[in-house]
Design a protein around this motif. Structure first.
Motif, short mmCIF file in Angstrom:
data_model
loop_
_atom_site.label_atom_id
_atom_site.label_comp_id
_atom_site.label_asym_id
_atom_site.label_seq_id
_atom_site.Cartn_x
_atom_site.Cartn_y
_atom_site.Cartn_z
N PRO A 29 51.50 23.09 21.90
CA PRO A 29 51.68 24.67 22.71
C PRO A 29 50.58 25.13 22.90
N ILE A 30 49.46 24.13 23.47
CA ILE A 30 49.13 24.24 24.82
C ILE A 30 49.19 24.49 25.81
N ASP A 31 50.27 23.95 25.95
CA ASP A 31 50.93 24.54 27.43
C ASP A 31 51.97 25.40 27.53
N LEU A 36 52.88 30.52 29.48
CA LEU A 36 52.69 32.83 29.17
C LEU A 36 51.60 33.69 29.89
N ILE A 37 50.84 33.04 29.79
CA ILE A 37 49.32 33.79 30.09
C ILE A 37 50.45 33.64 32.17
N GLU A 38 50.55 32.91 32.07
CA GLU A 38 50.83 32.37 33.98
C GLU A 38 51.78 33.82 33.71
N HIS A 39 52.92 33.62 33.38
CA HIS A 39 54.32 34.45 33.51
C HIS A 39 53.58 36.43 33.14
N TYR A 40 52.65 36.74 32.56
CA TYR A 40 52.71 37.59 31.08
C TYR A 40 51.73 38.46 31.12
N TYR A 41 50.56 37.25 31.18
CA TYR A 41 49.20 38.34 31.17
C TYR A 41 48.98 39.76 31.95
N VAL A 42 48.12 40.98 31.95
CA VAL A 42 48.25 41.24 32.61
C VAL A 42 47.41 41.81 33.83
N ILE A 55 43.58 26.42 23.15
CA ILE A 55 44.21 27.22 22.57
C ILE A 55 42.88 28.26 22.86
N LYS A 56 41.90 27.90 21.71
CA LYS A 56 41.46 29.27 21.18
C LYS A 56 40.03 29.12 22.62
N GLU A 57 39.63 27.84 23.18
CA GLU A 57 38.73 28.41 24.61
C GLU A 57 39.13 29.26 25.47
N ILE A 58 40.42 28.83 25.57
CA ILE A 58 42.00 29.37 26.71
C ILE A 58 41.38 31.24 26.94
N ALA A 59 42.45 31.31 25.48
CA ALA A 59 42.13 32.78 24.52
C ALA A 59 40.31 33.51 24.52
N ASP A 60 39.55 32.94 24.67
CA ASP A 60 38.46 33.70 23.97
C ASP A 60 37.66 34.31 26.00
N GLU A 61 38.57 33.48 26.63
CA GLU A 61 38.34 34.20 27.97
C GLU A 61 39.04 34.85 28.45
N LEU A 62 40.07 35.24 27.14
CA LEU A 62 40.78 36.63 27.87
C LEU A 62 39.77 37.81 27.34
N SER A 66 43.64 39.48 22.65
CA SER A 66 44.75 38.81 23.19
C SER A 66 44.07 37.74 22.41
N VAL A 67 44.96 37.16 21.60
CA VAL A 67 44.36 36.40 19.80
C VAL A 67 45.15 35.14 19.77
N TYR A 68 44.98 33.89 19.72
CA TYR A 68 45.59 33.33 19.23
C TYR A 68 45.69 32.40 17.53
N MET A 69 46.59 32.69 16.69
CA MET A 69 46.23 32.76 15.58
C MET A 69 47.55 31.31 15.27
N THR A 70 47.16 30.67 14.16
CA THR A 70 47.90 29.58 13.13
C THR A 70 48.56 30.50 12.76
N LYS A 71 49.71 29.55 12.58
CA LYS A 71 51.21 29.81 11.29
C LYS A 71 50.34 31.12 10.44
N LYS A 72 49.02 30.06 9.17
CA LYS A 72 48.56 31.16 8.06
C LYS A 72 48.06 32.79 8.33
#
Length: 461
Positions: A29-31, A36-42, A55-62, A66-72
């Motif tokens: 998932p991290i890859d 996805l960020i390289e292609h689609y982030y604004v 992933i959380k550390e990456i998302a925290d910098e956006l 922009s948030v990462y969520m577990t399936k639950k």
């Protein structure tokens, strides 16, 4: 990675909109997230952020949306969008101290426990929510029905920090609410821009086909599907354009309003406040610019960014900001918001919009001097300048309307040939505002009909 067919637009906890996105495959998932960020982030993201180990550390910098969520967490999130909740019944936004309540669902567990819009939840079961995303906070607050959760919150009204033990319940929200207001004004509230929002609104408009005007309430509406915003904009006959989108390195794209079979064919007053966000701001901007309705309330939240949802290989989800949106004419919304045509005090939006509808309907009536600070038990004496045939004085020729509400029942008492008293059957509401309307249907003793109607504004202590 699974395809999600729509782009989403949200104010933190709320809503979603999808658009077709290509399938990208990766082993971890991290890859996937980095790709996805390289292609689609604004915006362009530097390698120093993409190289972070989680992933959380990456998302925290956006950006905050922009948030990462577990399936639950993702399952709870999509249930929230579809107005199906198991929890305490609150709509939230992020806050530096935790999460702020922007709506406490009427008669839900939180509402019954005394939690109100504006309160800030700081701890859940002893865990601090400071710095947490709304999705993470919601995962702590939610749980199985009939289980309990300890909520610490800062009460906006008093400034006190309180603790409540609340029992979670299954909550199915009514997305469109309707009510008849005095003077035959149709009130319609939309809570979320769900996929079927326009369909539900059309049913409401059809049901209220005899309305002389409408009040469309978008207060505390945090957003929804972009397609729903296009469809709801199409409920207004004058509105041709819905919004403008700007993706990274792309030319601005203006989207049209999707015309609906049933529309608002009578004047519309739309209510907004500081918690009207995202898709609600899309619609508010489009109807303001194109004279589709008059906006009442306070400046909106100012969330002018759109998110896409990507389901990853392990069924977790990335909510990623992929575009910014603007008004159809290109006016910026992000961090700015939309200023209403008529700015009101907080809580006065509905009464002001209702009053203006009535004044427009009876613009040829004479305005009598207003009454203020009247007692809740006030009776009203009407004095005419000639002797009247009070047998023609029927109650249907007078209306005592609670602004923002319905009509008050009353009786009539003849005092003499020129005076008659209006006696409300129940006390008026403290701090309430009313309008007394006298229609020109009475006759004098020499059989002359009133030439002009009258109205009076009333304020209660």
């Amino acid at each position: 990675m699974k395809k999600i067919k729509s782009l989403l637009l949200l104010m933190l906890t709320m809503t979603l909109i999808f658009s077709q996105v290509p399938v990208v495959s990766a082993a971890e998932p991290i890859d996937e997230v980095r790709d996805l960020i390289e292609h689609y982030y604004v915006e362009e993201v530097p390698p120093s952020i993409l190289s972070k180990p989680s992933i959380k550390e990456i998302a925290d910098e956006l950006d905050p949306y922009s948030v990462y969520m577990t399936k639950k967490e993702a399952d709870r999130f999509t249930n929230m969008i579809n107005q199906q909740l198991t929890g305490i019944g609150v709509v939230l936004e992020e806050h530096v101290q935790g999460v702020k309540i922007i709506q406490s669902i009427p008669n839900g567990p939180a509402d019954q426990a005394g939690l109100r819009a504006g309160d800030i939840i700081t701890y859940v079961n002893g865990k601090s929510l400071s710095g947490e995303s709304v999705q993470t906070a919601a995962s702590y607050i939610s749980g199985e029905a009939d289980t309990s959760v300890s909520i610490n919150f800062l009460q906006q009204e008093t400034g006190l920090t309180l603790t409540k033990m609340i029992i979670r319940k299954k909550i199915s929200l009514q997305n469109v609410e309707t009510e008849w207001l005095g003077g035959n004004i149709g009130y319609i509230r939309l809570n979320s821009f769900s996929m079927d929002a326009a369909e539900q609104l059309q049913k409401a408009i059809k049901t209220m086909g005899s309305a002389k005007g409408f009040i469309f309430d978008l207060r505390n509406n945090g957003g929804g599907y972009v397609s729903a915003a296009q469809e709801v904009s199409g409920l207004f006959p004058n509105v041709e354009l819905a919004f403008q989108l700007r993706e990274r390195n792309q030319e601005p794209e203006v989207s049209v309003a999707l015309k609906q079979d049933i529309q608002f064919l009578k004047p519309v007053h739309t209510l907004v406040n500081k918690n009207s966000a995202s898709a609600a701001e899309m619609v508010s901007a489009s109807i303001k610019e194109q004279n589709g309705a008059v906006l009442y309330g306070q400046k909106t939240y100012g969330k002018g960014s759109m998110q896409s949802l990507f389901i990853l290989n392990d069924d977790s989800m990335l909510k990623l900001t992929t575009a910014k949106f603007y008004s159809p004419k290109g006016n910026e919304i992000n961090h700015i918001g939309i200023t209403p045509n008529v700015v009101t005090e907080i809580g006065e939006e509905l009464a002001a919009a209702h009053k203006d509808h009535l004044m427009k309907l009876y613009s040829n009536y004479k305005e009598m001097p207003a009454l203020s600070e009247v007692p809740t038990t006030k009776d009203f004496t009407i004095t005419m300048n000639i002797n009247m045939n009070w047998d023609t004085a029927k109650t249907e020729n007078i209306q005592l309307i609670h602004l923002g509400g319905g009509e008050k029942e009353f009786t009539l008492q003849k005092l003499d040939d020129r005076k008659i008293k209006v006696i409300p059957k129940e006390p008026l509401l403290s701090k309430g505002k009313y309008m007394l309307i006298i229609h020109p249907n009475w006759k004098s003793k020499n059989n002359q009909t009133m030439k002009l109607g009258n109205y009076m504004e009333i304020g209660v202590k």
